[in-house]
Each structure stands twice: as C-alpha cells, then as structure tokens.
Design a protein around this motif. Structure first.
Motif, PDB file in Angstrom:
ATOM      1  N   ASP A 207       0.853  -1.198   0.000  1.00  0.00           N
ATOM      2  CA  ASP A 207       0.000   0.000   0.000  1.00  0.00           C
ATOM      3  C   ASP A 207       0.880   1.236   0.000  1.00  0.00           C
ATOM      4  O   ASP A 207       1.861   1.289   0.745  1.00  0.00           O
ATOM      5  N   HIS A 208       0.525   2.209  -0.827  1.00  0.00           N
ATOM      6  CA  HIS A 208       1.390   3.385  -0.983  1.00  0.00           C
ATOM      7  C   HIS A 208       1.346   4.314   0.215  1.00  0.00           C
ATOM      8  O   HIS A 208       0.272   4.615   0.728  1.00  0.00           O
ATOM      9  N   ASP A 209       2.526   4.798   0.632  1.00  0.00           N
ATOM     10  CA  ASP A 209       2.594   5.870   1.631  1.00  0.00           C
ATOM     11  C   ASP A 209       2.346   7.199   0.926  1.00  0.00           C
ATOM     12  O   ASP A 209       1.586   8.036   1.379  1.00  0.00           O
ATOM     13  N   LYS A 210       3.047   7.354  -0.197  1.00  0.00           N
ATOM     14  CA  LYS A 210       2.931   8.623  -0.915  1.00  0.00           C
ATOM     15  C   LYS A 210       1.946   8.427  -2.062  1.00  0.00           C
ATOM     16  O   LYS A 210       2.166   7.587  -2.927  1.00  0.00           O
ATOM     17  N   LEU A 211       0.861   9.184  -2.045  1.00  0.00           N
ATOM     18  CA  LEU A 211      -0.132   9.022  -3.108  1.00  0.00           C
ATOM     19  C   LEU A 211       0.156  10.001  -4.232  1.00  0.00           C
ATOM     20  O   LEU A 211       0.570  11.136  -4.001  1.00  0.00           O
ATOM     21  N   ALA A 212      -0.063   9.551  -5.477  1.00  0.00           N
ATOM     22  CA  ALA A 212       0.097  10.439  -6.620  1.00  0.00           C
ATOM     23  C   ALA A 212      -0.935  11.563  -6.508  1.00  0.00           C
ATOM     24  O   ALA A 212      -1.932  11.445  -5.774  1.00  0.00           O
ATOM     25  N   HIS A 213      -0.716  12.643  -7.273  1.00  0.00           N
ATOM     26  CA  HIS A 213      -1.578  13.819  -7.121  1.00  0.00           C
ATOM     27  C   HIS A 213      -3.050  13.521  -7.418  1.00  0.00           C
ATOM     28  O   HIS A 213      -3.924  14.250  -7.012  1.00  0.00           O
ATOM     29  N   TYR A 214      -3.335  12.428  -8.131  1.00  0.00           N
ATOM     30  CA  TYR A 214      -4.711  12.153  -8.549  1.00  0.00           C
ATOM     31  C   TYR A 214      -5.405  11.099  -7.673  1.00  0.00           C
ATOM     32  O   TYR A 214      -6.572  10.805  -7.884  1.00  0.00           O
ATOM     33  N   ALA A 215      -4.668  10.495  -6.705  1.00  0.00           N
ATOM     34  CA  ALA A 215      -5.218   9.286  -6.072  1.00  0.00           C
ATOM     35  C   ALA A 215      -5.683   9.517  -4.636  1.00  0.00           C
ATOM     36  O   ALA A 215      -5.140  10.371  -3.929  1.00  0.00           O
ATOM     37  N   ASN A 216      -6.710   8.746  -4.188  1.00  0.00           N
ATOM     38  CA  ASN A 216      -7.036   8.757  -2.761  1.00  0.00           C
ATOM     39  C   ASN A 216      -6.783   7.389  -2.118  1.00  0.00           C
ATOM     40  O   ASN A 216      -6.991   7.219  -0.927  1.00  0.00           O
ATOM     41  N   ALA A 217      -6.323   6.452  -2.908  1.00  0.00           N
ATOM     42  CA  ALA A 217      -5.815   5.172  -2.393  1.00  0.00           C
ATOM     43  C   ALA A 217      -5.046   4.506  -3.516  1.00  0.00           C
ATOM     44  O   ALA A 217      -5.405   4.656  -4.684  1.00  0.00           O
ATOM     45  N   ALA A 218      -3.985   3.787  -3.164  1.00  0.00           N
ATOM     46  CA  ALA A 218      -3.198   3.119  -4.206  1.00  0.00           C
ATOM     47  C   ALA A 218      -2.420   1.965  -3.606  1.00  0.00           C
ATOM     48  O   ALA A 218      -1.923   2.059  -2.483  1.00  0.00           O
ATOM     49  N   ALA A 219      -2.351   0.878  -4.354  1.00  0.00           N
ATOM     50  CA  ALA A 219      -1.562  -0.275  -3.916  1.00  0.00           C
ATOM     51  C   ALA A 219      -0.881  -0.890  -5.124  1.00  0.00           C
ATOM     52  O   ALA A 219      -1.366  -0.776  -6.250  1.00  0.00           O
TER      53      ALA A 219
END
Ligand code: ATP
Length: 518
Positions: free
Chosen positions: A305-317
């Motif tokens: 699971d991402h700590d740093k989210l891309a500018h467009y995301a609210n969750a990312a894995a």
C-alpha cells in the motif's frame, strides 16, 4: 546482477524470446524486441488479460486509442508539471540514479538486517524459537526496524513536498554509496520529466509539439463520453485497453523490467462517487486472483500500500512480484477519484459528467484503475519458471515451467527416425492438429536432445511417432514437468492437450472469482 537473473537474460536471447533493439548496432538503451517465442508468450498473456477483463465482465468494454494525443491532454493530466523523477549523479562513476530508489533500497536494507537477526536466532534456538516475541523484544531487531520506519517517514515527508534538498540530505546522512564507484560523492538532486517529446507536421520548427504517451490511461479518459454514449454504458462500467507507452527512464538497467518503450494493459472503472473504496477493494482482490490463476506459488506476490499518493489518487496499492532482484511493482491498482475527468472537462471546455438515473443526479464519475506492464509480467513469469533440474540418472536439464496455456509452442511432434514413413505420419498428425494448436515439428538429433530443446522453451507436451504408430495409430506423449510418457491413440490427442488452451486458465480464474467475497 544476480546469477539467476543473468541466466534469464541469456536464455531469452539464446532461445529467441527477447533481443536488444537494433542488436547488430549494439543495441539501444532499455529498448527491446521480442523474438518468435517471446511474441507468442506476450500475445497469450495479453489475450488472457483481455479475456478476463473484457470478455468475462459484460460491463467492461475495449478501446484502442492512438499513441499521439493532443498536447493539452498532458497539461490537464498533470504530466507536464509533475511526471518527474528526482535524479542524482555520482561524480566519480558518472552513473545516474533515482534518488527515491536509492532511499527505498536503504529502507529495504535496514529491514533485511532485522530479518537476518531473526533468521540467525531461529537457527540457534531451533524448535523453542518464538519469532513474534523475538521481533518484539530483541534490541538489534528493534533498532533496525525503528531506523527503517524513521527513514520511511522522513522520506515520505520529503517526497510529499517534493523537497529535493531533503532527499539529498537523506542520501548523504544515510551514507548511501554508489554501487559502481563505492563513493558518496553526489551531485544535487534534480527533477527530470520522463515524457518523450516530438513534433507533428512536416516542418520541424513549426509543427505542433507533442509527447509520446507515458501511459495508456489518458486515451481512455478523453474517450469516456464517446464510449459511454455509443456503447450505452451505465455506471459502474469499465474501459480496457492495451498498448505501448513511453518513458525516458533515468535508470534503465534491469532488462525488460524498466524499459523506455513498453506495453501497458490498463482498465479504468467508472463508479458513483462514494463507492470507490468498495470497487478499489474489489479490483485489488480480482487482480490478485488473476495472477494466482497463472499457477505460480502464492509467495511470489504481495501487496504494497502506498505511503505517498500520486496527485490524482485517494488510495493506491501495488501488487509486487518476487523478481530475481527482489519484490518489485508488477501492477498498480489506484483509486484516481474524479481528478482526470474533471481536469479534461476544464481544459477541453466539454461537460464530462454522467446522469445517474438510479439517484436522479448528474456527477463526475470516480475512477478505479488497474494498470499492469505486460513486459514486467513476462519477465516475472519467465524468471520464476526457468529452472535447472537435476535428474535421477545424474544428468541435468533446463526447463521452463510456464503455465501450460502460456507456452509459446503447445506441442512438439517428433518422429523417432527420419525414415520408414515416420516423418510422413508425423506430418499428417501435425496437419490434423495445426488449426487448434501451435506446433513445432522437429526431426533433428537424438530424441533426448529434442526433448531438452522443447523443455528449454517450455513446450508442455512432446509427441513421439514410432514404428508402432504406423500399425496402431497411437503415439507416445511426454509431459514436460513429470517427464512421464504415456501411449495414447492419435484420436485422443485433442483431449490430452486441452490444458494448453487459454480457456483452461480462464476457467481457473472464473472458479477463483466465484469463491471470492465480492
Ligand atoms: P515504477 O515505480 O516501477 O516506475 P510506476 O509506479 O511509475 O512504476 P505506473 O505508472 O503505475 O508505474 O505504471 C503501471 C505499470 O506499468 C507498472 O506497474 C509497471 O508494470 C508498468 N511499467 C511502468 N513503467 C515501466 C517501464 N519503464 N518499463 C516496463 N514497465 C513499466
């Protein structure tokens, strides 16, 4: 390079899976061509993905958008401003690195040290060893884990703010050295945009400035209205596409893991705002099931699971895969909110919304995407499936234990001798099967060597035609993995080869999905 990885790279070249681009000119950095077997494997992986994403999901439809897109697309998407990697050069070796990767590797190194302490203790205390307790109480393990965690937090904060000076400070303070020169003599950290620019039009200085797309996703976003209207889609629905993407990667040293021209398989799933987390969970599970349906061991995969989210995301894995050089991203699953559609609405001046008849409301849909690199999938599969095996008779063989339905050649037909009518019989069996299966006919060398050649390219079955075949119309069929041989009538070959068909895998995937909680 790890020995196994070296072997994979050499194997790919020797057996015609992957070549360097422009090989006779000594290659082109991080660009590769696929040879005959590689093309076949890649086509099958793509077809399998397509069947599972589009054919099995009636609410997902396909698209094939162009590589060139209007330059405004990349301003709207944020790529012109933010598709950067922080780079750093070592002044002694003149090698260039991604600053973020150097720091992430340092975190892994610290965690690795903690794991080593655990492994040492497990060996020493053998049966009475309580790993959980040891991890919670051993001072050295605690020290390494705390150091890793502290570094992760500091790095996440710096990355969040795009603080390049802080990234530099971390590298220097952690004593991170260049693996080539062994020195810590670094330049400052700078931002580098990864998009390739080019021009449209006949006169180079007057043409429209364009980019080669760095991801296929934007082709889907800008076609959202076209597809939704013409295919009469109702939310939730998805649009899938496969195609080339281009990134001017700073560090491109890991064969087809990180290429400057590569292929993505992406699916954007449009949902009602507020439901995106459910769909995010759904696609995480569905995509992991898809990977597992290929039949490799489960321990090859893990979520990150991402700590740093891309500018467009609210969750990312990420789904990470155990490559020969460690666990690395294979596929990304991102909840991209309504960022892209909204931005394209603003930049194009078109109204990109959806009228939801169920709740009687207009809104901009939210998006959950699954994005996988076909080349990375190929590399993961090949490196996990290529094995050297010692046989009972003392000899050894190299065998590519690909999922049978992914093998470039499904069946080899081998006449025992090149005379007595055996080649003619073998050819007639080949002709009978050739519309259903990819077949290789081979009558050169002793039968054992022919088996080895097929093992090395992953052919699941070899059929041997001998003198008895002429009398009883039966052949010997040899299984690649067990090396067991069985005599069966020619009329039963179609059924015996059934598990080399993609359909076999599609059914496995379907079975897994039907057991999942979604
Ligand atoms: P990484 O962190 O490894 O650079 P990314 O997070 O930039 O990857 P995404 O933008 O999420 O990657 O792209 C989706 C998928 O495309 C990745 O999971 C990966 O499989 C593939 N991919 C991305 N860049 C490359 C590349 N340079 N070469 C091959 N495949 C790539």
């Amino acid at each position: 390079m790890d020995d196994h990885f070296k072997k994979v790279v050499a194997h790919c070249k020797e057996y015609g899976f992957v070549f360097r681009s422009s090989d006779i000119y000594d290659g082109l950095g991080a660009v590769y061509d696929y040879g005959p077997y590689g093309t076949s494997l890649k086509n099958k992986l793509r077809a399998y993905w397509w069947k599972c994403m589009v054919q099995l999901n009636e609410e997902v439809v396909g698209l094939d958008s162009a590589i060139f897109m209007h330059p405004e697309v990349w301003k709207a998407s944020g790529h012109v401003d933010a598709f950067n990697d922080p780079l750093i050069d070592n002044k002694d070796s003149k090698k260039r690195y991604r600053a973020d990767v150097l720091i992430e590797e340092q975190i892994e190194k610290l965690l690795g040290k903690a794991d080593k302490e655990v492994a040492k203790a497990a060996k020493k205390f053998a049966e009475g060893f309580d790993e959980a307790l040891f991890r919670e109480t051993n001072p050295r393990v605690l020290k390494y884990n705390e150091a890793a965690e502290g570094l992760r937090e500091r790095y996440a904060a710096a990355a969040e703010k795009n603080d390049l000076t802080e990234l530099y400070n971390i590298i220097v303070e952690q004593g991170i050295k260049c693996p080539v020169s062994g020195s810590g003599n670094w330049t400052d950290v700078r931002q580098f945009n990864l998009m390739f620019g080019t021009r449209l039009g006949s006169v180079s200085d007057e043409g429209l400035e364009l980019y080669l797309r760095p991801e296929t996703a934007q082709g889907i976003f800008v076609n959202y209205l076209n597809v939704q209207k013409t295919a009469r889609m109702r939310i939730p629905f998805g649009i899938a596409q496969t195609g080339k993407a281009f990134r001017n990667e700073i560090v491109a040293r890991q064969f087809i893991f990180r290429m400057r021209e590569f292929e993505q398989m992406e699916m954007q799933y449009f949902v009602r705002p507020g439901t995106e987390m459910e769909w995010y969970a759904h696609w995480k599970e569905a995509r992991l099931n898809w990977h597992l349906s290929l039949g490799l061991d489960e321990t090859n995969y893990r979520f990150h699971d991402h700590d740093k989210l891309a500018h467009y995301a609210n969750a990312a894995a990420d789904i990470e895969f155990k490559f020969p050089f460690g666990f690395k991203e294979l596929e990304g699953i991102h909840s991209r909110t309504d960022f892209d559609l909204k931005r394209h609405g603003e930049f194009s001046g078109k109204k990109i919304t959806y009228f939801d008849p169920e709740i009687d409301e207009h809104y901009t849909p939210y998006v959950v995407e699954t994005s996988i690199g076909l080349d990375r999938l190929f590399l993961g599969l090949l490196s996990a499936c290529l094995q050297d095996e010692q046989l009972e008779d003392g000899s050894s063989r190299t065998v590519l234990r690909l999922p049978k339905a992914m093998a470039p050649i499904q069946v080899a037909i081998l006449p025992l001798l090149k005379k007595d009518g055996l080649p003619e019989k073998a050819r007639s069996i080949q002709k009978e099967l050739s519309s259903r299966f990819e077949i290789q006919y081979d009558d050169k060398d002793a039968i054992g060597r022919r088996y080895r050649r097929q093992d090395a390219i992953g052919t699941p079955y070899c059929i041997t035609v001998d003198h008895q075949t002429l009398e009883d119309d039966a052949v010997t069929i040899r299984d690649r993995d067990s090396m067991e041989q069985q005599r069966i009538p020619v009329s039963q070959l179609g059924a015996a080869l059934a598990d080399t068909d993609l359909l076999f895998l599609v059914e496995k995937y379907n079975e897994r999905l039907s057991k999942s909680k979604f």
